[in-house]
Enzyme design. Structure first.
Site, PDB file in Angstrom:
ATOM      1  N   ASP A  10     -16.093 -15.345  -6.967  1.00 58.45           N
ATOM      2  CA  ASP A  10     -16.349 -15.299  -5.532  1.00 58.45           C
ATOM      3  C   ASP A  10     -17.601 -14.477  -5.251  1.00 58.45           C
ATOM      4  OD1 ASP A  10     -15.964 -15.536  -2.709  1.00 58.45           O
ATOM      5  OD2 ASP A  10     -15.031 -13.557  -2.715  1.00 58.45           O
ATOM      6  N   ASP A  13     -20.858 -16.405  -6.775  1.00 62.60           N
ATOM      7  CA  ASP A  13     -21.405 -17.557  -6.040  1.00 62.60           C
ATOM      8  C   ASP A  13     -22.197 -17.108  -4.817  1.00 62.60           C
ATOM      9  OD1 ASP A  13     -19.172 -17.022  -4.297  1.00 62.60           O
ATOM     10  OD2 ASP A  13     -19.272 -19.087  -3.603  1.00 62.60           O
ATOM     11  N   GLY A  14     -21.725 -16.074  -4.144  1.00 60.23           N
ATOM     12  CA  GLY A  14     -22.461 -15.558  -2.991  1.00 60.23           C
ATOM     13  C   GLY A  14     -23.785 -14.927  -3.395  1.00 60.23           C
ATOM     14  N   THR A  24     -26.198 -21.415   3.394  1.00 60.20           N
ATOM     15  CA  THR A  24     -26.099 -22.302   4.558  1.00 60.20           C
ATOM     16  C   THR A  24     -24.979 -21.803   5.455  1.00 60.20           C
ATOM     17  OG1 THR A  24     -24.482 -23.803   3.547  1.00 60.20           O
ATOM     18  CG2 THR A  24     -26.840 -24.291   3.158  1.00 60.20           C
ATOM     19  N   ASP A  31     -16.904 -20.434   2.325  1.00 63.12           N
ATOM     20  CA  ASP A  31     -16.594 -19.229   1.556  1.00 63.12           C
ATOM     21  C   ASP A  31     -15.510 -18.406   2.248  1.00 63.12           C
ATOM     22  OD1 ASP A  31     -17.239 -17.317  -0.683  1.00 63.12           O
ATOM     23  OD2 ASP A  31     -17.690 -16.034   1.042  1.00 63.12           O
ATOM     24  N   ASP A  35     -11.811 -17.562   0.829  1.00 60.02           N
ATOM     25  CA  ASP A  35     -11.351 -16.176   0.745  1.00 60.02           C
ATOM     26  C   ASP A  35      -9.961 -16.016   1.351  1.00 60.02           C
ATOM     27  OD1 ASP A  35     -13.720 -15.451  -0.478  1.00 60.02           O
ATOM     28  OD2 ASP A  35     -14.553 -14.446   1.295  1.00 60.02           O
TER      29      ASP A  35
END
Length: 142
Positions: A10, A13-14, A24, A31, A35
């Site tokens: 998590d 990827d951010g 985007t 996301d 979460d």
């Protein structure tokens, strides 16, 4: 192990999206949804490991409410995050991983570990939500 891997992925990827300039608005929404789903899965994992289902549901609801309050505060005009509380997502990932690890390493007391994990979720959730709401109220009244 799943909790640790999902928490790392998590964050990764951010970070990759930001570093490559490929963020985007849709990605931000997706996301956030992922979460919330993983928060529910983490609380459910603690309950399945022997914790309290009512505490797990309450902890997950508090986590969702925490993030909902932050999102609504932003819509109401609070431009920044507001405050970093004791109940941020990384804390929830770490707490879940710790207590599930304890339950796995000490199967004879797995129930106690999982119960303590669900209780920790609720405690952190209440304290974090209060911290957030106090700051939101102050900043939106200014």
């Amino acid at each position: 192990m799943f909790v640790v891997v999902s928490g790392v992925l998590d964050n990764l990827d951010g970070a990759v999206a930001v570093l490559t300039g490929r963020t985007t608005r849709w990605g931000f929404v997706l996301d956030s949804l992922c979460d919330r789903i993983s928060d529910a899965a983490y609380a459910g994992a603690l309950a399945l490991a022997g914790g309290s289902w009512p505490l797990a549901v309450t902890g997950a609801a508090l986590a969702w409410l925490h993030e909902y309050a932050r999102a609504r505060a932003a819509v109401a005009g609070m431009p920044e995050i507001g405050v970093v509380t004791v109940s941020e997502r990384p804390t929830r990932v770490i707490v879940t991983a710790m207590f599930l690890l304890g339950a796995g390493l000490y199967p004879a007391s797995a129930h106690a570990w999982a119960l303590a994990g669900t209780a920790a979720w609720v405690t952190l959730g209440v304290v974090g939500l209060v911290q957030l709401l106090v700051v939101v109220r102050r900043r939106l009244r200014a």
